[in-house]
Write an enzyme that holds these catalytic residues in place. Structure first.
Site, PDB file in Angstrom:
ATOM      1  N   TYR A   1      25.436  13.732  -8.931  1.00 31.60           N
ATOM      2  CA  TYR A   1      25.992  14.517 -10.047  1.00 31.60           C
ATOM      3  C   TYR A   1      25.471  16.184  -9.896  1.00 31.60           C
ATOM      4  CZ  TYR A   1      27.701  10.560 -12.856  1.00 31.60           C
ATOM      5  OH  TYR A   1      28.390   9.407 -13.123  1.00 31.60           O
TER       6      TYR A   1
ATOM      7  N   ASP B   1      24.655  -3.491  -6.230  1.00 36.00           N
ATOM      8  CA  ASP B   1      25.499  -4.279  -5.928  1.00 36.00           C
ATOM      9  C   ASP B   1      25.329  -5.702  -6.454  1.00 36.00           C
ATOM     10  OD1 ASP B   1      24.156  -4.173  -3.632  1.00 36.00           O
ATOM     11  OD2 ASP B   1      25.728  -5.357  -2.531  1.00 36.00           O
TER      12      ASP B   1
END
Ligand code: NAI
Ligand code: MG
Length: 375
Positions: A141, A244
């Site tokens: 970001y 994940d």
């Protein structure tokens, strides 16, 4: 004079509906505050070319804390088209007000409690109570992005990194680069915040969620930092999980997790996953917290199709107000509001559409306030 000055930024769409509800509950429990309303969102983009006017940032700097509703944001091209005609082609570029506020005020912790209140038909399980600390200022970001990729950068990367070679030959507009930048300082403070919270709240473990086997440098920095800081907190277990696998574990055994800490993007992803385990957008508050400033908001957006209908679930916004009270040290009032929410959910009488009911936003707020006053 009131004890606190609170900046209130309802924003767009249902932001206004849920803000009214939260303010009503705060008033009913006797929170002693002056509310100063500020401008943010789509309307200000269209008419001023700035969704976060300077006066609003000033307000945020002059108040004790901020309550934020939700904003509408749209892709760059669409945003440019919706500008007032006299502002078009003047170089105004839309940006996300909430991302800008986090950076301007250095609100480096994004705190996302995901707690199941028993009796909520939308709960995945009733025994989930985890808290996510998401780094809020950098990582993917950072906003350092390139498209098309400038020749200078292309040449430099080719020189500096052998793995860039296969991208080097591609035309500038056939590739895009977004930099993941993580600093030692920001990694340290988010991880430390997670451990300090764990210690203060009798939590048993902190799980660092990254991907150091693939994203070696940035995730590696986070994990190394976590191991170092963990040594200062011998009573708290450090667990390490890959992003994940974490998505899978959170669906398999969410009740096993306590405090999770992650970088900005990974934290964003697991926060939404975890939010859905405890009822989804209508139940999920968040805090953006810095050294001495903080902003509290529901995690949902402006849901334009329900705007102004007094129909959506205000629980997330009410819980955001509760988090603000905790931040201000008003823990008794915070507990009362949480009790109000828990009782309202448990008694199953007043429910908005997302829970299968027909009650309005205001109905829920009134019920929560009634229980909270007794709590
Ligand atoms: P959204 O969160 O606004 O709404 C998605 C759907 O979730 C809604 O249509 C509704 O069915 C449900 N929902 C959301 N809040 C609810 C509530 N309190 N009670 C019951 N149901 C609720 O996300 P969407 O539709 O993707 O985005 C709408 C706008 O909001 C966009 O402009 C987007 O950019 C913006 N947005 C702003 C955020 C913020 O202010 N922090 C966060 C997410 C999106
Ligand atoms: Mg998100």
């Amino acid at each position: 004079m009131a004890k606190y000055r609170i900046a209130v930024l309802p924003g767009d769409g249902i932001g206004k509906d849920v803000m009214d509800a939260a303010l009503m509950v705060l008033k009913e429990v006797g929170f002693d505050a002056e509310y100063v309303f500020g401008d943010v969102g789509w309307e200000f983009w269209r008419h001023e070319g700035n969704p976060l006017p300077d006066r609003t940032l000033k307000l945020l700097r002059e108040t004790d804390a901020c309550l934020f509703g939700a904003i509408t944001s749209k892709p760059k091209e669409e945003a440019a088209r919706e500008l007032d005609p006299e502002l078009r082609d003047k170089g105004y570029v839309y940006f996300s007000p909430i991302v800008r506020i986090r950076q301007e005020l250095d609100l480096y912790v994004n705190l996302r409690p995901c707690k199941a209140y028993p009796g909520n038909p939308l709960n995945y399980r009733d025994d989930i109570d985890l808290v996510i600390f998401r780094e809020n200022t950098e990582d993917l970001y950072s906003g350092v992005e390139f498209f098309p990729v400038p020749d200078e950068l292309d040449g430099l990367l080719d020189k500096l990194h052998p793995k860039y070679r296969r991208f080097h030959g591609l035309p500038a507009d056939h590739k895009a680069i977004s930099l993941r930048i993580n600093t030692l300082e920001a990694s340290e403070r988010i991880i430390r915040a997670a451990f300090e919270f764990a210690q203060a709240n009798n939590r048993k473990s902190v799980t660092i969620v990254e991907k150091p086997n693939v994203v070696r440098e940035t995730s590696g920095l986070m994990v190394r930092t976590a191991r170092r800081i963990a040594r200062e907190f011998p009573d708290i277990q450090l667990w390490e999980a890959n992003i994940d696998a974490m998505a899978m574990w959170l669906v398999k055994n969410p009740q096993d997790y306590d405090v999770l800490v992650s970088s900005n993007l990974f934290g964003d992803i697991i926060s939404d996953l975890a939010a859905q385990l405890v009822g989804g957008l209508g139940f999920s508050p968040s805090g953006n917290i810095g050294r001495d400033r903080a902003l509290f908001e529901p995690t949902h957006g402006s849901a334009p199709k329900y705007a102004g209908q007094n129909k959506v679930n205000p629980t997330a916004m009410i819980l955001a107000a509760k988090m603000m009270l905790d931040f201000l040290g008003e823990t008794k009032l915070a507990r009362q509001i949480e009790y109000g929410v828990a009782q309202t959910i448990k008694e199953a009488e007043v429910r908005t559409y997302d829970m299968g009911g027909t009650a309005s936003t205001t109905d829920v707020a009134c019920r929560v306030a009634r229980w909270a006053r007794e709590g």
